[in-house]
Structures are given as C-alpha cells and as structure tokens.
Design a protein around this motif. Structure first.
Motif, PDB file in Angstrom:
ATOM      1  N   THR A 163      -5.546  55.308  -8.980  1.00 47.90           N
ATOM      2  CA  THR A 163      -6.971  55.563  -8.787  1.00 47.90           C
ATOM      3  C   THR A 163      -7.216  56.206  -7.434  1.00 47.90           C
ATOM      4  O   THR A 163      -6.510  55.925  -6.463  1.00 47.90           O
ATOM      5  CB  THR A 163      -7.790  54.272  -8.892  1.00 47.90           C
ATOM      6  OG1 THR A 163      -7.355  53.344  -7.880  1.00 47.90           O
ATOM      7  CG2 THR A 163      -7.634  53.644 -10.260  1.00 47.90           C
ATOM      8  N   HIS A 167     -11.124  50.521  -8.036  1.00 39.15           N
ATOM      9  CA  HIS A 167     -11.570  50.673  -9.422  1.00 39.15           C
ATOM     10  C   HIS A 167     -12.985  50.172  -9.664  1.00 39.15           C
ATOM     11  O   HIS A 167     -13.530  50.365 -10.752  1.00 39.15           O
ATOM     12  CB  HIS A 167     -10.603  49.932 -10.353  1.00 39.15           C
ATOM     13  CG  HIS A 167     -10.562  48.452 -10.072  1.00 39.15           C
ATOM     14  ND1 HIS A 167      -9.832  47.924  -9.038  1.00 39.15           N
ATOM     15  CD2 HIS A 167     -11.183  47.408 -10.669  1.00 39.15           C
ATOM     16  CE1 HIS A 167      -9.991  46.610  -9.009  1.00 39.15           C
ATOM     17  NE2 HIS A 167     -10.807  46.275  -9.992  1.00 39.15           N
ATOM     18  N   ASP A 168     -13.618  49.542  -8.654  1.00 35.33           N
ATOM     19  CA  ASP A 168     -14.970  49.034  -8.860  1.00 35.33           C
ATOM     20  C   ASP A 168     -16.047  50.060  -8.541  1.00 35.33           C
ATOM     21  O   ASP A 168     -17.226  49.807  -8.798  1.00 35.33           O
ATOM     22  CB  ASP A 168     -15.196  47.759  -8.047  1.00 35.33           C
ATOM     23  CG  ASP A 168     -15.076  47.987  -6.545  1.00 35.33           C
ATOM     24  OD1 ASP A 168     -14.267  48.821  -6.136  1.00 35.33           O
ATOM     25  OD2 ASP A 168     -15.809  47.313  -5.790  1.00 35.33           O
ATOM     26  N   LEU A 195     -14.510  54.260 -13.968  1.00 33.93           N
ATOM     27  CA  LEU A 195     -14.095  52.865 -13.916  1.00 33.93           C
ATOM     28  C   LEU A 195     -15.143  52.125 -13.082  1.00 33.93           C
ATOM     29  O   LEU A 195     -15.728  52.689 -12.178  1.00 33.93           O
ATOM     30  CB  LEU A 195     -12.724  52.763 -13.259  1.00 33.93           C
ATOM     31  CG  LEU A 195     -11.576  53.597 -13.870  1.00 33.93           C
ATOM     32  CD1 LEU A 195     -10.359  53.512 -12.999  1.00 33.93           C
ATOM     33  CD2 LEU A 195     -11.258  53.127 -15.279  1.00 33.93           C
ATOM     34  N   PRO A 196     -15.412  50.846 -13.361  1.00 37.87           N
ATOM     35  CA  PRO A 196     -14.755  49.976 -14.317  1.00 37.87           C
ATOM     36  C   PRO A 196     -15.445  49.892 -15.686  1.00 37.87           C
ATOM     37  O   PRO A 196     -15.176  48.946 -16.438  1.00 37.87           O
ATOM     38  CB  PRO A 196     -14.850  48.627 -13.609  1.00 37.87           C
ATOM     39  CG  PRO A 196     -16.173  48.691 -12.920  1.00 37.87           C
ATOM     40  CD  PRO A 196     -16.345  50.116 -12.502  1.00 37.87           C
ATOM     41  N   SER A 202      -9.217  49.942 -17.228  1.00 41.08           N
ATOM     42  CA  SER A 202      -9.145  49.031 -16.095  1.00 41.08           C
ATOM     43  C   SER A 202      -8.153  47.899 -16.352  1.00 41.08           C
ATOM     44  O   SER A 202      -7.401  47.499 -15.454  1.00 41.08           O
ATOM     45  CB  SER A 202     -10.535  48.460 -15.788  1.00 41.08           C
ATOM     46  OG  SER A 202     -11.414  49.482 -15.385  1.00 41.08           O
TER      47      SER A 202
END
Length: 482
Positions: A163, A167-168, A195-196, A202
């Motif tokens: 990523t 990823h949030d 993502l997420p 994820s």
C-alpha cells in the motif's frame, strides 16, 4: 543525479571487482541475506516472548530463541512516515525535510531522491532488493505532478507490492510494480483502491505480502537479497483472513497478531527450504507503539476499538507519544551463522543503528556528505568478533513536527515538552526552562521526576539536545538544498 553520485562513490570498488572477478563472485555469494520485518503500531507487550498471556507468537519466539532480544529497542518517531524514514536512512526525522511525522496520500513531498536508503546501499554491492508491504514515504499525486520519485522503485527496490499509505486512508491503494504498468504512474499497476472499503483486499494484505516475499526469497536463492516486509497490521482498522478469524484468545487483535506470526513462520521456513537460513539476518520490529488513543473509544471511525489496541506494557502511553510507550518497541535480530542465540541484550539500541550495521556487514561505504545518526552495533551482535566502539547511547525522541521532545543518554531521559495524542500529560509539565528527568531503567513508567535532585545531569542533557538540534538545523535537508 542520485545514481551518478552513488556510482562515483563506489567506482574504486567496482574497478577492483572487475580486476578480480573470481574473488568478487565468491565474496558476493558469502554476503548475508537480509530480511527486515516491520509491523505497524505493534506494542512492546503484544508478543508471547514479552509476556503477553493471551496472544500466541511461537515463530517470533523462535526468532528470539535463535537470536538476540533487545529489551531496550527504540524507533526515532512514534508515528509512521518519520519512523520508516529513519529505518531506511539511519537519520533522524528532522533531517528528512518532510516537516511532519506522517505524509498523507496528497502530500507534495516524499523521501528525497538524494537520500541513500538501505535498499540502494545493498543493491550497490550486488543484492537483489524487494519490498512487500506498506510504503508511506510518498504518493504520486497532482501536488507533485505524479512524480516517479515518490514510490519504492526510485529508492533502490527492484520490486514491490503493498500500500502507498496506511490502509485506513479512504483513498489508499494496493499497488504492484510492473515494467509495463502505467497506473498510477509508469512502472506500477493498481490492484485495489479505496481501502479499507474493499474488505476482501484489506483482509488479504498480510497474506499477499507474505506470499510475494516468499516467492522473492525462492527466486533469489543464488543471490544475496534484501527483503523489506513492512506489514500493514496491527494498525487500525484490523483486518484478518478467514483462516485466522476467531482463532485466538485475544479477539481480533490476537487473530491479527497470530496471522502475522504464522506469516513470519512461512518466511523463515522458506529460508530453511532453500538452504540460506544460517546466513540470513532476520530483523523484527514495529514502526511505533500501540494506538492507545483508541483504547477507550466505543464509537470511532474503526468501530468499537476498546479491545483492538495493543499493549505498550510496562511503558507509559503509546503511538503518537514521546513517552516510552510510543518509541520503545520489540526488537529481535537473528543470524544463526554468527549470532549466539537466546540472548536478552539490555544495551539500548535503535532503528537508526540498522543501516550502519548492515552496511558494515555487507561492505557498503557510508556516505561522507551527510550525517548518519545511527551506530555500528556489530559488537553487540557478535561481541567475540568486534570490540565495542559505539560509546554511550544517546538518542532523540522526535514528535509530530519531527523535532525533539526528549533526549536519552545512558539510563537518563530528559523531556523538554510532553507529546501525546491522548492529550494526557499524566500530571506533569515540561519545558526547556523546567525539563523533566527520569531514570528509565529504574523507572519504566516514567513516574518519578528527579530533575531537582540532578541539576548537573539536566544541564548536561539539555545542552546535548540543543547542540544536536542545532546541528540538524544547520545541515538541513536535501529538500532545502534542491
């Protein structure tokens, strides 16, 4: 420009290699492989070998039993980008020119092209280099004209899957290097975006990065290789594959940690399967402590996170803090061919020390045109082979602006400001006029301020902090010079 400077610096060694080709090939085959595993937001107390009673991490315990467990292991920043910058360069975050401990997906800046990374140094002496996990040191976007200098291939890595940021982020991407790719820039392909919200992507992150790392290791059994594996987990929100859901005693955090542990076991098994385990240096750590800001929130962007945040035990606070819990993390170094295993090393070290130590082992010359803040700690890894010349441990704790909030020297820690995302100062105040002083080998929780009893130590450490701070400012960053 960057590659030209590296080539000029290495020209004498390249010429020597050409004149003694047989010896050069022989030396190359003897260079140790390096596997560097970096978890995300994992606290000191999230591991079985550090006393967690409800999370099983047997493969990490095996790494510890076969290597060295550093009980005082530090990262330079309690947040993502700055910590990774220091790991890859051996330099304090204040030298990065990034201005902040986290650079988001729309940030103009990125790790500067003139920085010398671990990957570039090892690549210069024949290593194959691969990265499998979170980058978070730059993203191509409109603010930087979709620069190719933002992503890992421009900084010494031959291949990458992972990523661009944590990823949030709502617009985070899962990317893979591809010579024919063009998305979002040449050399890369987009696997998943936003993502997420893409739950399947994820949940696959840990497994995807592990599989790619194992494949890379098996493809390069005839070459020295550097595999950098910065997993996304256990950063919130927590995602785990179906195989590990509900399998631990510690809920989803335990499930995530146990999937990570199993993945580390797969990587170690791959090293053994291809016959390179003995001569591979495996390093395990985390980018910072656990995100305790969310440890008491039943309604957050990640849902109810009260039981999803890890443990900094026995240290105070966590991620986003210059208390010990933000900077002090698990640290293991394993190298069966040279390190006597099952040893707890109490001497403090930091991720700043990784680059100069690996460069010394692999035969990479340190650059002379910049300050490298880390130390060569081979004497701690192999005390029978190397004399200790590292000197007393001195270390800056950097905060959100990448400037120091505290300094450690020997067993002493001096705070000149309190930094914490929780907003909790635990009843203390700190300033340059009235710093806090703790003896953190006796006082693990930083509970007892002894500044009034140790005025000479306060003066000495404040002077050291300000001198180093001034040196960082005067040297500047590559962003300042270009």
């Amino acid at each position: 420009m960057k590659k030209m400077r590296i080539l000029i610096a290495l020209l004498p060694y390249l010429l020597l290699g050409n004149s003694c080709s047989h010896t050069s090939e022989q030396e190359t085959t003897q260079k140790p492989n390096v596997v560097l595993i970096y978890l995300d937001d994992s606290g000191y107390g999230d591991y079985e070998h550090n006393g967690n009673p409800a999370i099983k991490t047997p493969h990490i315990t095996q790494l510890k039993q076969g290597g060295i467990n550093f009980t005082q292991f530090y990262v330079s920043s309690p947040a993502c980008s700055a910590s990774r910058y220091s790991l890859l360069t051996g330099r304090y975050p204040g030298r990065s020119g990034l201005g902040s401990w986290v650079i988001g997906p729309n940030s103009e800046k990125h790790i500067h092209e003139d920085e010398l990374t671990l990957a570039e140094g090892l690549k210069s002496v024949g290593y194959k280099t691969g990265m499998f996990g979170k980058w978070h040191l730059g993203t191509p976007n409109q603010n930087n004209d979709f620069s190719e200098l933002t992503l890992p291939l421009a900084h010494g890595f031959d291949e990458w899957i992972g990523t661009n940021v944590s990823h949030d982020y709502d617009i985070s991407m899962l990317l893979k290097s591809d010579p024919n790719g063009k998305n979002p820039i040449p050399g890369y392909n987009l696997i998943a975006k936003d993502l997420p919200s893409d739950k399947l992507a994820s949940e696959s992150l840990t497994g995807v990065c592990t599989k790619a790392a194992v494949d890379f290791i098996k493809r390069n059994k005839e070459n020295p290789f550097f595999a950098y594996i910065p997993y996304n987990m256990p950063h919130l929100g927590l995602f785990v594959s179906d195989k590990y859901k509900g399998t631990s005693r510690n809920g989803v955090l335990g499930d995530v940690m146990e999937e990570l542990d199993a993945s580390i076991g797969e990587i170690c098994q791959a090293l053994e399967d291809i016959g390179v385990k003995e001569n591979t240096i495996v390093i395990l750590s985390s980018d910072n402590g656990p995100w305790i800001r969310f440890s008491d929130q039943s309604e957050s962007k990640y849902g109810d996170t009260r039981l999803q945040v890890g443990y900094a035990t026995p240290f105070r606070d966590g991620k986003g803090s210059t208390w010990e819990g933000g900077h002090r993390v698990a640290g293991i170094i394993n190298w069966p061919a040279h390190i006597n295993g099952n040893r707890n090393e109490q001497t403090p070290v930091s991720t700043l020390d990784i680059l100069p130590t690996l460069f010394a082992i692999a035969g990479v010359e340190l650059p002379a045109d910049r300050t490298i803040d880390g130390r060569d700690i081979r004497s701690l890894l192999m005390p029978g082979e190397y004399k200790d010349t590292s000197g007393e441990f001195e270390f800056l704790y950097s905060y959100a602006d990448n400037q120091p909030s505290a300094i450690r020297k020997g067993p002493w820690k001096l705070h000149v400001r309190i930094g914490s995302q929780t907003g909790n100062n635990y009843g203390f105040e700190a300033s340059r006029e009235k710093p806090l002083l703790f003896q953190v080998e006796k006082d693990l929780g930083e509970r007892i301020d002894v500044a009034e009893q140790e005025p000479e130590k306060v003066g000495e450490m404040l002077s050291d902090l300000e001198k180093l701070e001034q040196q960082i400012k005067e040297e500047g960053s590559f962003w300042d010079k270009n």
